[in-house]
Design an enzyme around this catalytic site. Sequence first.
Site, mmCIF file in Angstrom:
data_model
loop_
_atom_site.group_PDB
_atom_site.id
_atom_site.type_symbol
_atom_site.label_atom_id
_atom_site.label_comp_id
_atom_site.label_asym_id
_atom_site.label_seq_id
_atom_site.Cartn_x
_atom_site.Cartn_y
_atom_site.Cartn_z
ATOM 1 N N GLY A 72 0.851 -1.254 0.052
ATOM 2 C CA GLY A 72 -0.055 0.050 -0.055
ATOM 3 C C GLY A 72 0.838 1.200 -0.105
ATOM 4 N N GLU A 94 4.539 -6.529 1.759
ATOM 5 C CA GLU A 94 3.883 -6.762 0.327
ATOM 6 C C GLU A 94 3.630 -5.747 -0.620
ATOM 7 O OE1 GLU A 94 1.176 -10.624 1.689
ATOM 8 O OE2 GLU A 94 0.338 -8.233 1.444
ATOM 9 N N PRO A 95 5.006 -4.992 -1.264
ATOM 10 C CA PRO A 95 4.643 -3.673 -1.937
ATOM 11 C C PRO A 95 4.285 -4.193 -3.329
ATOM 12 C CG PRO A 95 7.060 -4.087 -1.576
ATOM 13 C CD PRO A 95 6.015 -5.282 -0.647
ATOM 14 N N GLY A 96 3.384 -3.782 -3.775
ATOM 15 C CA GLY A 96 2.948 -3.865 -5.320
ATOM 16 C C GLY A 96 3.210 -2.790 -6.108
ATOM 17 N N CYS A 123 -15.857 3.381 -26.612
ATOM 18 C CA CYS A 123 -17.239 3.990 -26.880
ATOM 19 C C CYS A 123 -17.597 4.449 -25.438
ATOM 20 C CB CYS A 123 -17.916 3.246 -27.631
ATOM 21 S SG CYS A 123 -17.598 3.064 -29.269
ATOM 22 N N GLU A 124 -17.046 5.318 -24.663
ATOM 23 C CA GLU A 124 -17.736 5.565 -23.307
ATOM 24 C C GLU A 124 -17.087 6.951 -23.118
ATOM 25 O OE1 GLU A 124 -18.896 3.742 -20.724
ATOM 26 O OE2 GLU A 124 -19.041 1.937 -21.688
HETATM 27 C C1 LIG Z 1 -3.156 -5.205 -3.278
HETATM 28 C C2 LIG Z 1 -2.329 -5.776 -2.274
HETATM 29 C C3 LIG Z 1 -1.181 -5.516 -1.996
HETATM 30 C C4 LIG Z 1 -0.348 -4.389 -2.814
HETATM 31 O O1 LIG Z 1 -0.700 -3.257 -2.592
HETATM 32 P P1 LIG Z 1 0.101 -1.876 -3.117
HETATM 33 O O2 LIG Z 1 -0.987 -0.825 -3.168
HETATM 34 O O3 LIG Z 1 0.232 -2.192 -4.830
HETATM 35 O O4 LIG Z 1 1.584 -1.925 -2.637
HETATM 36 C C5 LIG Z 1 -0.523 -6.086 -0.951
HETATM 37 N N1 LIG Z 1 -1.352 -6.935 -0.164
HETATM 38 C C6 LIG Z 1 -2.414 -7.514 -0.399
HETATM 39 C C7 LIG Z 1 -3.150 -8.418 0.396
HETATM 40 C C8 LIG Z 1 -3.132 -6.663 -1.315
HETATM 41 O O5 LIG Z 1 -4.372 -6.805 -1.448
#
Ligand SMILES: *Cc1c(COP(=O)(O)O)cnc(C)c1O
Length: 432
Positions: free
Chosen positions: A249, A291-293, A362-363
């Site tokens: 997050g 858990e960085p995404g 088409c939106e």
């Molecule tokens: C989406 C998610 C993440 C990653 O979130 P980011 O905002 O992309 O860092 C990590 N853990 C869980 C469980 C998620 O659902």
Amino acid sequence: MFVSENLGVNEKGHLTVSGTDTVELAAEYGTPLYVMDEEMVRSNCSRFRDSMKKFYGEKGEVHYASKAFSCMEMCRIVASEGIGLDAVSIGELYTALKAGFPMEKIGFHGNNKTDAELEFAVDNGVGHIIVDNISELHRLEAIAAAKGKKPAIMFRIKPGIDAHTHDFVKTGQIDSKFGFALETGEAFDAVKEALSCENISLAGLHCHIGSQIFDIAPFEEAAKVMLGFIAKIKTELGYEVPGLNLGGGFGIKYMDKDDPQPFEVFLERVSAVVKSECEKLGLTQPFMYIEPGRSIAAPAGLTLYTVGARKEIPNIRTYISVDGGMADSPRYILYKSEYEAIVANKANEERTEKVTIAGKCCESGDLIGENMSLQHAESGDIIAVCATGAYNYSMSSNYNRLQKPAVVFVNKGTSRIAVKRETLDDIIRNDV
Ligand SMILES: *Cc1c(COP(=O)(O)O)cnc(C)c1O
């Protein structure tokens, strides 16, 4: 000059990413095109990994949340950086498996996993299954018993933290479809039950409070709440939960005004809180996961488009239409997200206009953004939209039967295809 530090301008006045000319990329691979900077993906992974080690120690692991951007090449890069992975579906698990990802370093999430998904995870030795609800616990126990296995689980907990972010990406509060509530005693009852399951081992507790969060305080607060719960479990049930997963997050810079903290500062502060709380509560320092995404993938990506029509509506606005749109860039229509855009072939020119960049779907809501500050754009120009490495390709669709763009990785002036552009035959592949 630009929102991401890997962007520059070359002697032709063209925008470069990691030293590669984006106008040449557009010519070589066509548009729309997703471009990922391999070096930046790697440095984001290694910065998280190294600061986890520096500030928290050996009992820490970083997992890349693959929902942000997943393909086999991304899994291989992440694996080679020595970090783990999060998956939220059998499709993400399968991608990792086929890429040769070490399955024991995967956490499997989701609020509604099917039996087939749970079986796949157990069969393939996924490291942790993050159990979201009590019926999932029952189903997993039955599946594990039938297979004579004992999977390690974590429980997804709603710590009741209000992170200041968009409502759709907020997940820590009690009114959420994800996880067990603390306040109601639901989480405690689940832990009690898990401890009596013969074919389940309770390895940790997990929380994820939201996405695109700039403030570190809500993460510190969540860590305290979670450790308080671990202490309560220890006192009342005589079991010390060994793992704590604080989710992802962390916010990134989409616009100049965004001011995220460096990953290092985040890990320093959160590690300090976890250590001092453990001391206060008489707990062993847990194995910690993050858990960085978005923060790994988003800044490393950009999307290239070719400008088609230009439509000036006097006293209203100017529309610049591009050859993609909500099908490849869905975050504007979902969250009104803002991006920086640059005319890649005029990257050293002044930004003289405020325009609306529109897609070809088409939106009416199919926009890349409104009120975007841009160099004068005309038909045939290449537009780069910055920081699109997360939640763009992974959320893309075939709306209007558009073909999904290719994904290209660049590295110090070289480029290679990671995902091929869809063909017209791909569009009808499953039609009977
Ligand atoms: C989406 C998610 C993440 C990653 O979130 P980011 O905002 O992309 O860092 C990590 N853990 C869980 C469980 C998620 O659902």
